[in-house]
Design a protein around this motif. Structure first.
Motif, short mmCIF file in Angstrom:
data_model
loop_
_atom_site.label_atom_id
_atom_site.label_comp_id
_atom_site.label_asym_id
_atom_site.label_seq_id
_atom_site.Cartn_x
_atom_site.Cartn_y
_atom_site.Cartn_z
N THR A 309 17.55 3.48 18.12
CA THR A 309 17.25 1.99 18.54
C THR A 309 15.76 1.73 18.39
OG1 THR A 309 19.05 2.13 20.15
CG2 THR A 309 17.88 -0.08 20.02
N ALA A 310 14.99 2.48 19.04
CA ALA A 310 13.34 1.88 18.83
C ALA A 310 13.10 2.35 17.41
CB ALA A 310 12.47 3.09 19.84
N THR A 311 13.69 3.31 16.72
CA THR A 311 13.23 3.62 15.42
C THR A 311 13.70 2.32 14.60
OG1 THR A 311 13.50 6.08 15.77
CG2 THR A 311 13.63 5.15 13.36
N THR A 312 15.04 1.85 14.74
CA THR A 312 15.46 0.56 13.95
C THR A 312 14.68 -0.65 14.43
OG1 THR A 312 17.71 1.43 14.34
CG2 THR A 312 17.37 -0.73 13.86
N LEU A 313 14.02 -0.71 15.64
CA LEU A 313 13.15 -1.86 15.87
C LEU A 313 11.95 -1.76 14.95
CD1 LEU A 313 13.49 -2.28 19.61
CD2 LEU A 313 14.38 -3.84 17.99
N ARG A 314 11.40 -0.48 14.97
CA ARG A 314 10.10 -0.26 14.12
C ARG A 314 10.38 -0.64 12.52
NH1 ARG A 314 8.67 5.55 14.70
NH2 ARG A 314 6.94 5.10 13.39
N TRP A 315 11.46 -0.12 12.13
CA TRP A 315 11.80 -0.64 10.48
C TRP A 315 11.98 -2.11 10.60
CZ3 TRP A 315 11.01 2.14 6.65
CH2 TRP A 315 11.26 3.50 6.72
N ALA A 316 12.44 -2.67 11.55
CA ALA A 316 12.50 -4.14 11.54
C ALA A 316 11.27 -4.82 11.27
CB ALA A 316 13.35 -4.83 12.73
N VAL A 317 10.25 -4.48 12.12
CA VAL A 317 8.96 -4.98 12.00
C VAL A 317 8.33 -4.52 10.73
CG1 VAL A 317 6.50 -4.82 13.13
CG2 VAL A 317 8.55 -5.13 14.57
N ALA A 318 8.60 -3.31 10.39
CA ALA A 318 8.11 -2.96 8.87
C ALA A 318 8.40 -4.08 7.66
CB ALA A 318 8.53 -1.51 8.46
N TYR A 319 9.98 -4.28 7.95
CA TYR A 319 10.46 -5.21 6.73
C TYR A 319 9.92 -6.44 7.11
CZ TYR A 319 13.22 -1.62 4.42
OH TYR A 319 13.68 -0.35 3.65
N PHE A 320 9.79 -6.89 8.24
CA PHE A 320 9.26 -8.34 8.68
C PHE A 320 7.96 -8.62 7.78
CE2 PHE A 320 11.85 -8.91 12.57
CZ PHE A 320 12.86 -9.60 11.81
N LEU A 321 6.99 -7.30 7.84
CA LEU A 321 5.70 -7.61 7.32
C LEU A 321 5.76 -7.60 5.78
CD1 LEU A 321 4.05 -4.93 9.60
CD2 LEU A 321 3.82 -7.14 9.73
N HIS A 322 7.07 -7.28 5.24
CA HIS A 322 6.80 -7.17 3.91
C HIS A 322 7.71 -8.74 3.37
CE1 HIS A 322 5.93 -3.14 1.87
NE2 HIS A 322 5.92 -2.75 3.27
N HIS A 323 8.39 -9.19 4.39
CA HIS A 323 9.21 -10.20 4.04
C HIS A 323 8.84 -11.29 4.84
CE1 HIS A 323 11.60 -7.96 0.80
NE2 HIS A 323 11.37 -6.92 1.97
N PRO A 324 7.78 -11.97 4.92
CA PRO A 324 7.28 -12.96 5.89
C PRO A 324 8.36 -14.10 5.83
CG PRO A 324 5.55 -12.76 4.31
CD PRO A 324 6.81 -11.78 3.97
N ASP A 325 9.13 -14.48 4.56
CA ASP A 325 10.00 -15.54 4.69
C ASP A 325 11.09 -15.21 5.64
OD1 ASP A 325 10.54 -13.31 2.72
OD2 ASP A 325 11.94 -14.56 1.99
N VAL A 326 11.72 -13.88 5.58
CA VAL A 326 12.68 -13.57 6.56
C VAL A 326 12.55 -13.97 7.98
CG1 VAL A 326 14.24 -11.76 7.19
CG2 VAL A 326 13.71 -12.16 4.78
N GLN A 327 11.09 -13.41 8.44
CA GLN A 327 10.72 -13.55 9.60
C GLN A 327 10.68 -15.00 10.11
OE1 GLN A 327 6.38 -12.52 11.69
NE2 GLN A 327 6.74 -11.72 9.91
N GLU A 328 10.29 -15.84 9.16
CA GLU A 328 10.20 -17.40 9.40
C GLU A 328 11.54 -17.78 9.49
OE1 GLU A 328 7.41 -19.06 10.38
OE2 GLU A 328 6.51 -17.00 10.21
N LYS A 329 12.52 -17.45 8.92
CA LYS A 329 13.90 -18.28 8.82
C LYS A 329 14.48 -17.68 10.16
CE LYS A 329 15.10 -18.07 3.84
NZ LYS A 329 16.10 -17.45 3.13
N CYS A 330 14.19 -16.41 10.65
CA CYS A 330 14.75 -15.96 12.07
C CYS A 330 14.13 -16.97 13.09
CB CYS A 330 14.10 -14.45 12.35
SG CYS A 330 15.19 -13.28 11.17
#
Ligand code: HEM
Length: 498
Positions: A309-330
């Protein structure tokens, strides 16, 4: 010795060596699935696996089809690819495909107990059922547990806020925080984020799941005696001992003493399990629920609940950094449903389609357990025209499902929208199986999903994730051991203004 005697001795030696090599040389019967040809004595096809077995398996699937076989050392192994085949084996033929293989002789040098992950047959049925029942008693999938997780999340958010928007690496903080959720259930306590001993246990857990030891070391335990430990076999035994014997066993022993002396042990998983042990003893029932197996059961639940689960959260942040638009929609969705003056709760989850779709997309694309956990056949099985013998190791290649181009258009592109239908509702794909499927489906799935929702919702509610000032984005290529983890990276969590 005459020249004749020496020649005879040499010839006998060569015949014996040849016989030994032939005996060690793995041969595939014609009724087995096809696979790569040249298997070495002792190694089998291990030398062909390369650094990334996912890539090798993709190549072999193109060459040999959805079901292929190989030898890991002398162990016959069948790799299943694609949703149809994996479902057929793990769900429809679950009776034959749900055992576990022997996890290696190196592990046996520490303990031969099977716990839950390595159990098969009747032992699996009894232990898995008991674990699930007790986890549910402690609120897995219910509000009671959600409230506990929320408290942990609050502490986590407070600690991130204390970084003042400066770059940091979230790995250890996230691991301790997530691990605290399963620790509260198992041991009735959480650990401080600065607890050095606990950090050492997590480091040992990290080493084990990074799969530092080579496959060879797992098969040949004697390799741990080689000076310099080139196969990391000695380290494996050390880390395993530290977790099982130094961390878990003393906690279990303390619970046993407290329970038997009539003082009040904490109301936690260990005590609930021990009460079942005592009940079975009182009923004079021969049972797999024993005091002796309990530390290994705890080891497996602690391990399962700590890394993925902790690894999945780190992947989530890595993808958020690459996709700021997704972060903003969330963030927009969070503001609409929750606002910024209360904590996210599980009741909010059904309203938050975009965050849910984003979490599913992270689980799909990052796929932290790409080769699942190996299964084994419990009998000779006729399957798809082949005969797979009892005791064959079976790898359900989840990567072949979660990255299948015929299911997911552009499978390597991060696009949460693929999980949202034209009506705005979530699409529940049958092929979405990051937790595997069938009788051995992840035992902690509902805990993991609850954690992912509560952590991600609170993180995005409070912070905007940005790369460090130099703009360096994390690599989306991770490192593959038993799990697939991101390479270390730093980022800034900048508080959102109210
Ligand atoms: C994002 C988080 C997680 C993912 C992606 C994940 C994935 C998986 C996968 C693929 C398996 C193998 C199933 C099979 O053998 O076919 C598994 C098994 C397992 N997981 Fe998880 N898991 C996660 C979180 C958790 C958590 C929080 C726990 C805590 C209780 C846990 C405990 C276990 C256990 C005990 C097993 C072994 C079940 C058995 O052998 O019957 N997992 N998980």
């Amino acid at each position: 010795m005459s020249a004749f005697d020496s020649t005879a001795l040499l010839l006998t030696g060569m015949v014996l060596l040849l016989s030994l090599l032939l005996w060690l040389y793995p041969r595939r019967s014609s009724r087995l699935p096809p696979g790569p040809g040249f298997a070495l004595p002792l190694l089998g096809h291990l030398h062909l696996m390369g650094k990334d077995p996912r890539a090798t398996f993709r190549k072999w699937r193109r060459q040999y089809g959805d079901i292929f076989s190989l030898y890991m050392g002398r162990q016959l192994t069948v790799v299943l690819n694609g949703h149809k085949v994996i479902k057929e084996a793990l769900v429809k033929r679950g009776d034959a495909f749900s055992d576990r293989p022997d996890f290696g002789k190196l592990a046996d040098t520490v303990s031969r107990e099977k716990g839950v992950v390595a159990a098969s047959g009747a032992e699996l049925k009894t232990v898995r059922k008991a674990c699930l029942e007790i986890l549910r008693e402690f609120g897995m999938g219910k509000n009671l547990l959600a409230e506990k997780i929320q408290e942990e999340v609050t502490e986590y958010i407070r600690t991130i806020a204390s970084k003042d928007g400066q770059p940091f690496d979230m790995t250890h903080l996230t691991q301790i925080s997530v691990s605290n959720n399963i620790c509260s259930i198992l041991f009735g306590k959480r650990f401080d984020y600065n607890d050095q001993a606990f950090m050492d246990y997590l480091k040992a857990h990290d080493n084990l799941s990074a799969g530092q030891s080579s496959s060879l070391a797992l098969i040949f335990p004697a390799l741990r005696h080689i000076p310099g430990d080139p196969f990391k076999a000695h380290k494996f035994v050390q880390d395993f001992r530290l977790l099982l014997e130094t961390f878990i066993q003393p906690i279990v022993t303390r619970h046993i003493q407290e329970l038997d002396s009539g003082s009040n042990p904490p109301e936690d998983f260990i005590t609930a399990y021990l009460r079942r042990v005592r009940q079975d003893e009182a009923d004079q029932k021969v049972s797999y629920i024993t005091e002796k197996s309990l530390p290994m059961v705890i080891f497996h639940l602690f391990g399962g609940g700590t890394g993925t689960t902790a690894t999945t959260l780190r992947w989530a942040v890595a993808y958020f950094l690459h996709h700021p638009d997704v972060q903003e929609k969330c963030h927009k969705e969070i503001m609409e449903v929750i606002g910024d003056d209360r904590r996210p709760t599980m009741q909010d989850r059904p309203e938050m389609t975009y965050l849910e779709a984003t979490t599913m997309e992270v689980l799909r694309i990052a796929n932290v357990a790409p080769l699942g956990v190996p299964h084994a056949t419990s009998c000779d099985v006729s399957f798809a025209g082949y005969t797979i013998p009892k005791g064959t190791t079976v790898i359900p290649n989840l990567d072949s499902v979660l990255h299948a181009p015929e299911v997911w258009e552009d499978p390597d592109t991060f696009r949460p929208e693929r999980f949202i239908g034209p009506d705005g509702n979530l699409i529940r794909y049958e092929e979405f199986i990051p937790f595997s499927t069938g009788r051995r489906v992840c035992l902690g799935e509902s805990l993991a999903r609850m954690e992912l929702f509560l952590y991600l919702a609170a993180m995005i509610q409070h912070f905007r994730f940005l790369p460090p000032e130099d703009g360096q984005l994390p690599s989306l290529e991770g490192s593959l051991g038993f799990t697939y983890t991101p390479m270390p990276f730093t980022f800034r969590a900048v508080p959102r203004c109210k």
